[in-house]
Enzyme design. Structure first.
Site, PDB file in Angstrom:
ATOM      1  CB  SER A 157      -2.188   3.274   8.621  1.00  0.00           C
ATOM      2  OG  SER A 157      -2.107   2.702   9.906  1.00  0.00           O
ATOM      3  N   GLY A 211       4.552   0.344   1.919  1.00  0.00           N
ATOM      4  CA  GLY A 211       5.310  -0.695   1.207  1.00  0.00           C
ATOM      5  C   GLY A 211       5.722   0.190  -0.059  1.00  0.00           C
ATOM      6  CD  GLU A 219      -2.029  -2.442  10.850  1.00  0.00           C
ATOM      7  OE1 GLU A 219      -1.402  -3.238  10.341  1.00  0.00           O
ATOM      8  OE2 GLU A 219      -1.877  -0.951  10.990  1.00  0.00           O
ATOM      9  CE  LYS A 259      -4.084  -1.117   6.612  1.00  0.00           C
ATOM     10  NZ  LYS A 259      -3.685  -0.160   7.368  1.00  0.00           N
ATOM     11  CE  LYS A 291       5.000   4.379  14.006  1.00  0.00           C
ATOM     12  NZ  LYS A 291       4.990   3.560  12.671  1.00  0.00           N
ATOM     13  CG  ASN A 343       1.484   0.816  12.221  1.00  0.00           C
ATOM     14  OD1 ASN A 343       2.588   1.489  12.387  1.00  0.00           O
ATOM     15  ND2 ASN A 343       0.692   1.512  11.596  1.00  0.00           N
ATOM     16  N   GLY A 348       0.897  -1.114   0.020  1.00  0.00           N
ATOM     17  CA  GLY A 348      -0.179   0.003  -0.073  1.00  0.00           C
ATOM     18  C   GLY A 348       0.806   1.258   0.063  1.00  0.00           C
TER      19      GLY A 348
END
Length: 316
Positions: A258, A12, A270, A77, A186, A103, A9
């Site tokens: 995202s 990426g 997510e 995902k 993160k 993530n 996506g």
């Protein structure tokens, strides 16, 4: 180096463009669809700051077309991790290194179930990307760090080589000997903004101009920090404000997380691997997480409403 990015996506595609321009044989592997078709036909259009460029890069929906690679970067995902890698075994050779830049928490364990723990390394990136249209992305790379590391903290030759490859592609990359702490750092950034933007449907510019939302974000991050400390994780971010400020650093006011992008497309999010991970680990370590639990419930409610609407539309 032969590299494949599984889950191509916006993010990426951003990594793929950088690595391809640096001279590496780079493949984008994603489900068949308009984005892959556009890249195959016309190349990938990358908008960064005030510039726009076209990048020629290999793209496919078939792992067999790619074959074994040196490095597999996983950016699907979170909920699709196990299935996606299990369906892409044609990419895996005995020396293939598998790197998750997803993530949230827990992906490395899922990957290890498929490829073996020795072939898995972990990472986190603050690079951002937005899919504007099929074959067209906006990204933020400059000043955005990426961290990678061995799961056991070793300073291995392969991790150093991959870091050099990334740096040579203009991706500011550091080898971490505390990758678990890095992943939590993160996670704090994602906790600060992801669910809130998904619930409110706000861009970063809108989110950061609402004081009430800032206070909610800081409260969610404070809970996550308390959970990390209870779990014995060494963080580099110690104050909620640090995560809040880091989340927007260098990104335009129009940036969308995202999680927001997923909801706008009618996809599940997510949330289970981000705020949901904070809630689960909080329960395990006896730390209350009411703000994160509320954010999870709200996002789940939105997903339920979308699912019900999609089912109703399918009946018509």
């Amino acid at each position: 180096m032969k590299i494949c990015i599984l889950g191509s996506g916006a993010l990426g595609s951003t990594f793929g463009a950088a690595l391809s321009e640096a001279g590496h044989e780079t493949w984008l592997l994603n489900r068949a669809g308009a984005h892959i078709d556009a890249i195959r036909q016309h190349g990938l259009t990358v908008i960064e700051a005030d510039s726009e460029r076209s990048v020629r890069i290999k793209a496919t929906s078939r792992a067999e077309e790619v074959g074994p690679v040196d490095l597999l970067i996983v950016l699907v995902k979170s909920f699709a991790t196990r299935e996606a890698v299990a369906g892409a075994t044609a990419l895996l050779g005995p020396q293939t290194v598998v790197l998750s830049l997803q993530n949230g928490l827990g992906h490395e364990d899922l990957l290890a179930e498929v490829v073996g723990r020795d072939q898995v390394i972990a990472g986190k990136t603050y690079v951002g990307g937005v899919l504007l249209a099929p074959g067209r992305i906006r990204c933020g790379v400059a000043g955005k760090q990426t961290f990678i590391g061995e799961l056991d903290g070793r300073a291995s030759a392969r991790i150093s080589h991959i870091a050099e490859v990334f740096r040579g592609a203009g991706l500011d990359t550091t080898v971490s000997e505390n990758i678990l702490g890095t992943m939590w750092d993160k996670l704090l950034v994602n906790v600060a903004t992801g669910a809130l933007t998904g619930i409110t449907m706000l861009t970063y510019g809108q989110l950061y101009s609402e004081p009430l939302l800032r206070e909610t974000a800081l409260a969610a991050v404070a809970e996550a920090i308390a959970v990390a400390k209870a779990a014995g994780v060494a963080l580099s971010l110690s104050k909620p404000e640090q995560a809040w400020n880091l989340a927007s650093d260098g990104l335009p006011a129009s940036f969308k997380t995202s999680m927001l992008q997923s909801l706008e497309k009618g996809s599940v999010t997510e949330i289970d691997f981000i705020n949901g991970a904070v809630v689960r680990l909080g329960q395990r370590h006896g730390v209350a997480t009411p703000v994160n639990a509320t954010l999870v419930a709200c996002v789940k409610g939105i997903e339920r409403a979308m699912g019900d609407q999609q089912q109703e539309e399918a009946k018509r």
